[in-house]
Design a protein around this motif. Structure first.
Motif, PDB file in Angstrom:
ATOM      1  N   ILE A 144      16.627  31.782 -41.584  1.00  0.00           N
ATOM      2  CA  ILE A 144      15.732  33.814 -41.601  1.00  0.00           C
ATOM      3  C   ILE A 144      15.399  32.906 -40.245  1.00  0.00           C
ATOM      4  N   ARG A 147      18.110  33.407 -37.571  1.00  0.00           N
ATOM      5  CA  ARG A 147      18.222  34.618 -37.366  1.00  0.00           C
ATOM      6  C   ARG A 147      17.490  35.563 -36.306  1.00  0.00           C
ATOM      7  N   VAL A 148      15.823  35.599 -36.249  1.00  0.00           N
ATOM      8  CA  VAL A 148      15.622  36.223 -35.932  1.00  0.00           C
ATOM      9  C   VAL A 148      15.077  35.309 -34.763  1.00  0.00           C
ATOM     10  N   CYS A 177      18.842  40.787 -36.912  1.00  0.00           N
ATOM     11  CA  CYS A 177      17.830  40.876 -38.475  1.00  0.00           C
ATOM     12  C   CYS A 177      16.725  42.605 -38.016  1.00  0.00           C
ATOM     13  N   SER A 178      16.087  42.625 -38.761  1.00  0.00           N
ATOM     14  CA  SER A 178      15.645  44.083 -39.274  1.00  0.00           C
ATOM     15  C   SER A 178      14.214  43.836 -38.513  1.00  0.00           C
ATOM     16  N   TYR A 180      11.630  44.433 -39.711  1.00  0.00           N
ATOM     17  CA  TYR A 180      10.573  44.145 -40.526  1.00  0.00           C
ATOM     18  C   TYR A 180      10.731  42.298 -40.845  1.00  0.00           C
ATOM     19  N   GLU A 181      12.348  41.830 -40.765  1.00  0.00           N
ATOM     20  CA  GLU A 181      12.222  40.135 -41.384  1.00  0.00           C
ATOM     21  C   GLU A 181      12.000  39.587 -39.537  1.00  0.00           C
ATOM     22  N   TYR A 182      11.375  40.452 -38.302  1.00  0.00           N
ATOM     23  CA  TYR A 182      10.726  39.921 -37.427  1.00  0.00           C
ATOM     24  C   TYR A 182       9.680  39.874 -37.591  1.00  0.00           C
ATOM     25  N   GLU A 184       7.579  39.941 -40.071  1.00  0.00           N
ATOM     26  CA  GLU A 184       7.418  38.957 -41.623  1.00  0.00           C
ATOM     27  C   GLU A 184       7.342  37.747 -41.078  1.00  0.00           C
TER      28      GLU A 184
END
Length: 214
Positions: A144, A147-148, A177-178, A180-182, A184
């Motif tokens: 993750i 990806r972020v 990535c969304s 939200y993921e960033y 997070e």
């Protein structure tokens, strides 16, 4: 002592090299000498824009270049390890005790998990440490964090000295990535940057894909 001297210090460079190798094996993004050079230059640029004296700007450069040496010991609490290592290395140089402690303090407080801005030098270092450094490896192997970071296609740091605003503008590919993921992963870091901007008497603004976030 000067920034140029510390960039050519064999012990500093070996610590950075070893730390970056260790983090690569653990799956972390790039923390190389090139990254540390960018952080040093960005920290210096921030203080220069706010008209800090050249003396403070040079301290920020030195702290910026040395900030990740603690990764050679362990990623966990690397900022504090880095401060301890830097304290011993800097004793070799003709540097006043207050200046040495200022650099050590900035290094020790640059990570969001344990630190925060305590003076202008540390504030510039915190804002200068921005992360979008993906190592060369197959995308199928990305976690993750990879990806972020990979999803950030562009990031621009702008400083408006008249309005006293520091703005970080991000372009994020949401197919990778969304949002939200960033956030997070990086919200705590961005909040730390806001506190650092406060220390410089400025406001921190963050936009992602044109939308204001902070």
């Amino acid at each position: 002592m000067t920034y140029k001297e510390i960039r050519h210090n064999e012990e500093v460079n070996e610590l950075l090299k070893k730390g970056n190798q260790n983090l690569g094996l653990l799956g972390y993004t790039d923390h190389s000498q090139a990254h540390c050079t960018r952080v040093a230059e960005t920290a210096a640029h921030i203080l220069k824009k706010f008209s800090y004296p050249e003396h403070d700007i040079e301290l920020a450069r030195i702290a910026g270049y040395m900030h990740d040496i603690g990764n050679a010991i362990n990623r966990n609490r690397h900022a504090e390890y880095g401060g301890l290592l830097a304290n011993e290395i800097l004793k070799q140089y003709d540097l006043s005790i207050p200046d040495r402690i200022t650099i050590v303090s900035a290094i020790s407080n640059h990570d969001e998990s344990t630190g925060g801005a305590v003076d202008p030098i540390s504030a510039a270092l915190i804002i200068g440490v921005r992360r979008s450094r993906v190592r060369e490896k197959p995308k199928a192997a990305f976690d993750i964090h990879d990806r972020v970071n990979y999803a950030v296609t562009d990031q621009t740091l702008k400083i408006n000295t008249e309005k006293k605003v520091i703005s970080l503008n991000l372009q994020i590919d949401t197919d990778i990535c969304s949002m939200y993921e960033y956030f997070e992963i990086f919200l705590q870091r961005m909040l730390m940057c806001r506190g650092a901007a406060d220390m410089l008497g400025a406001t921190f603004k963050l936009t992602a894909n044109g939308a204001k976030v902070l």
